[in-house]
Motif scaffolding. Structure first.
Motif, mmCIF file in Angstrom:
data_model
loop_
_atom_site.group_PDB
_atom_site.id
_atom_site.type_symbol
_atom_site.label_atom_id
_atom_site.label_comp_id
_atom_site.label_asym_id
_atom_site.label_seq_id
_atom_site.Cartn_x
_atom_site.Cartn_y
_atom_site.Cartn_z
ATOM 1 N N GLU A 1 0.798 -1.190 0.091
ATOM 2 C CA GLU A 1 0.085 0.079 0.057
ATOM 3 C C GLU A 1 1.050 1.286 -0.016
ATOM 4 O O GLU A 1 0.168 2.416 -0.302
ATOM 5 C CB GLU A 1 -1.035 0.086 1.065
ATOM 6 C CG GLU A 1 -0.476 0.048 2.661
ATOM 7 C CD GLU A 1 -1.348 -0.064 3.484
ATOM 8 O OE1 GLU A 1 -1.364 0.842 4.447
ATOM 9 O OE2 GLU A 1 -2.152 -1.073 3.577
ATOM 10 N N LEU A 2 2.333 1.266 0.516
ATOM 11 C CA LEU A 2 2.979 2.484 0.413
ATOM 12 C C LEU A 2 3.880 2.573 -1.022
ATOM 13 O O LEU A 2 4.671 3.434 -1.028
ATOM 14 C CB LEU A 2 3.877 2.590 1.396
ATOM 15 C CG LEU A 2 3.115 2.535 2.841
ATOM 16 C CD1 LEU A 2 4.009 2.340 3.981
ATOM 17 C CD2 LEU A 2 2.298 3.602 3.033
ATOM 18 N N LEU A 3 3.691 1.296 -1.635
ATOM 19 C CA LEU A 3 4.458 1.382 -3.230
ATOM 20 C C LEU A 3 4.003 2.497 -4.131
ATOM 21 O O LEU A 3 2.996 2.742 -4.715
ATOM 22 C CB LEU A 3 4.262 -0.092 -3.842
ATOM 23 C CG LEU A 3 5.197 0.053 -5.090
ATOM 24 C CD1 LEU A 3 6.567 -0.421 -4.727
ATOM 25 C CD2 LEU A 3 4.509 -1.559 -5.555
ATOM 26 N N GLU A 4 5.153 3.741 -4.239
ATOM 27 C CA GLU A 4 4.825 4.567 -5.223
ATOM 28 C C GLU A 4 5.363 4.573 -6.521
ATOM 29 O O GLU A 4 4.706 5.311 -7.806
ATOM 30 C CB GLU A 4 5.179 5.808 -4.628
ATOM 31 C CG GLU A 4 4.413 6.446 -3.275
ATOM 32 C CD GLU A 4 5.267 7.631 -2.674
ATOM 33 O OE1 GLU A 4 6.187 8.332 -3.205
ATOM 34 O OE2 GLU A 4 4.843 7.920 -1.551
ATOM 35 N N HIS B 1 -3.032 1.268 -4.862
ATOM 36 C CA HIS B 1 -3.439 2.539 -4.389
ATOM 37 C C HIS B 1 -2.372 3.867 -4.589
ATOM 38 O O HIS B 1 -2.723 4.885 -5.079
ATOM 39 C CB HIS B 1 -4.291 2.617 -3.342
ATOM 40 C CG HIS B 1 -5.038 3.869 -3.371
ATOM 41 N ND1 HIS B 1 -6.333 4.044 -4.132
ATOM 42 C CD2 HIS B 1 -5.060 4.811 -2.500
ATOM 43 C CE1 HIS B 1 -6.918 5.482 -3.850
ATOM 44 N NE2 HIS B 1 -6.109 5.893 -2.742
ATOM 45 N N SER B 2 -1.385 3.166 -3.923
ATOM 46 C CA SER B 2 -0.317 4.405 -3.824
ATOM 47 C C SER B 2 0.620 4.694 -5.026
ATOM 48 O O SER B 2 1.183 5.405 -5.165
ATOM 49 C CB SER B 2 0.580 4.163 -2.422
ATOM 50 O OG SER B 2 -0.175 4.271 -1.632
ATOM 51 N N SER C 1 2.067 5.330 -8.249
ATOM 52 C CA SER C 1 1.904 6.528 -9.369
ATOM 53 C C SER C 1 2.689 6.499 -10.535
ATOM 54 O O SER C 1 2.497 7.206 -11.430
ATOM 55 C CB SER C 1 1.790 7.820 -8.570
ATOM 56 O OG SER C 1 3.063 8.159 -8.057
#
Length: 178
Positions: free
Chosen positions: A2-5, A32-33, A35
């Motif tokens: 969930e923190l993977l950007e 979700h994170s 980008s």
């Protein structure tokens, strides 16, 4: 995850990222994170349909994938995800040296945030997933080789809503969609 950007796939032998019917009970995607996605020299990869699972994708770079035929395949329609319109937050799309790429997506898509598209050495890509409603109110700059521009097919509705400003910059010409 969930923190993977950002994620980079480079020089990998992935043939397929298999997507089966998903049963997602909560709207946020596991990506979700995420980008920013870079896919390079993944020579066996035929598509990147898994990107439909990245609702906040802002930057996509894909290059030198010898077998890449499409970015999103029709499978994207059958996956069963709550956020079925891909690329809603996409700002920049960079496609380079994808010799057999024929499609980004089969239909026009809304691109409310898209600023630029860069196409280099994608000779089989004849159509972009754009129509006169795709960018409503924002400006998209498209860079492409002069030879590629001569083969691009535009939807009839696009022809009245576009402004073409060719400018020679080495072998690239750019086009502005309003």
């Amino acid at each position: 995850m969930e923190l993977l950007e950002e994620i980079f796939f480079y020089d990998c032998a992935i043939m397929e990222m298999k997507m089966e019917k998903l049963h997602i009970e909560v709207p946020p995607s596991p990506f979700h994170s995420l980008s920013q996605v870079t896919i390079g020299r993944c020579n066996e990869l035929k598509d990147a349909t898994w990107l439909v699972l990245v609702p906040n994708l802002r930057f996509l770079w894909t290059n030198k994938c010898r077998k890449m035929e499409e970015i999103l395949s029709e499978v994207a329609d059958v996956v069963g995800i709550p956020y079925s319109q891909p690329f809603l937050k996409l700002e920049s799309l960079h496609l380079a040296e994808l010799q057999i790429l024929k499609s980004i997506y089969r239909d026009a898509l809304p691109f409310p945030c898209l600023n630029n598209i860069f196409i280099d050495t994608c000779p089989e890509l004849k159509k972009l997933p754009l129509n006169s409603d795709s960018a409503k109110g924002n400006q998209i700059t498209i860079w492409g080789e002069s030879v590629w521009w001569e083969t691009v097919e535009w939807e009839t509705s696009m022809q009245t809503s576009i402004q073409v400003e060719p400018e020679e910059q080495q072998h690239f010409v750019y086009f502005v969609h309003l």
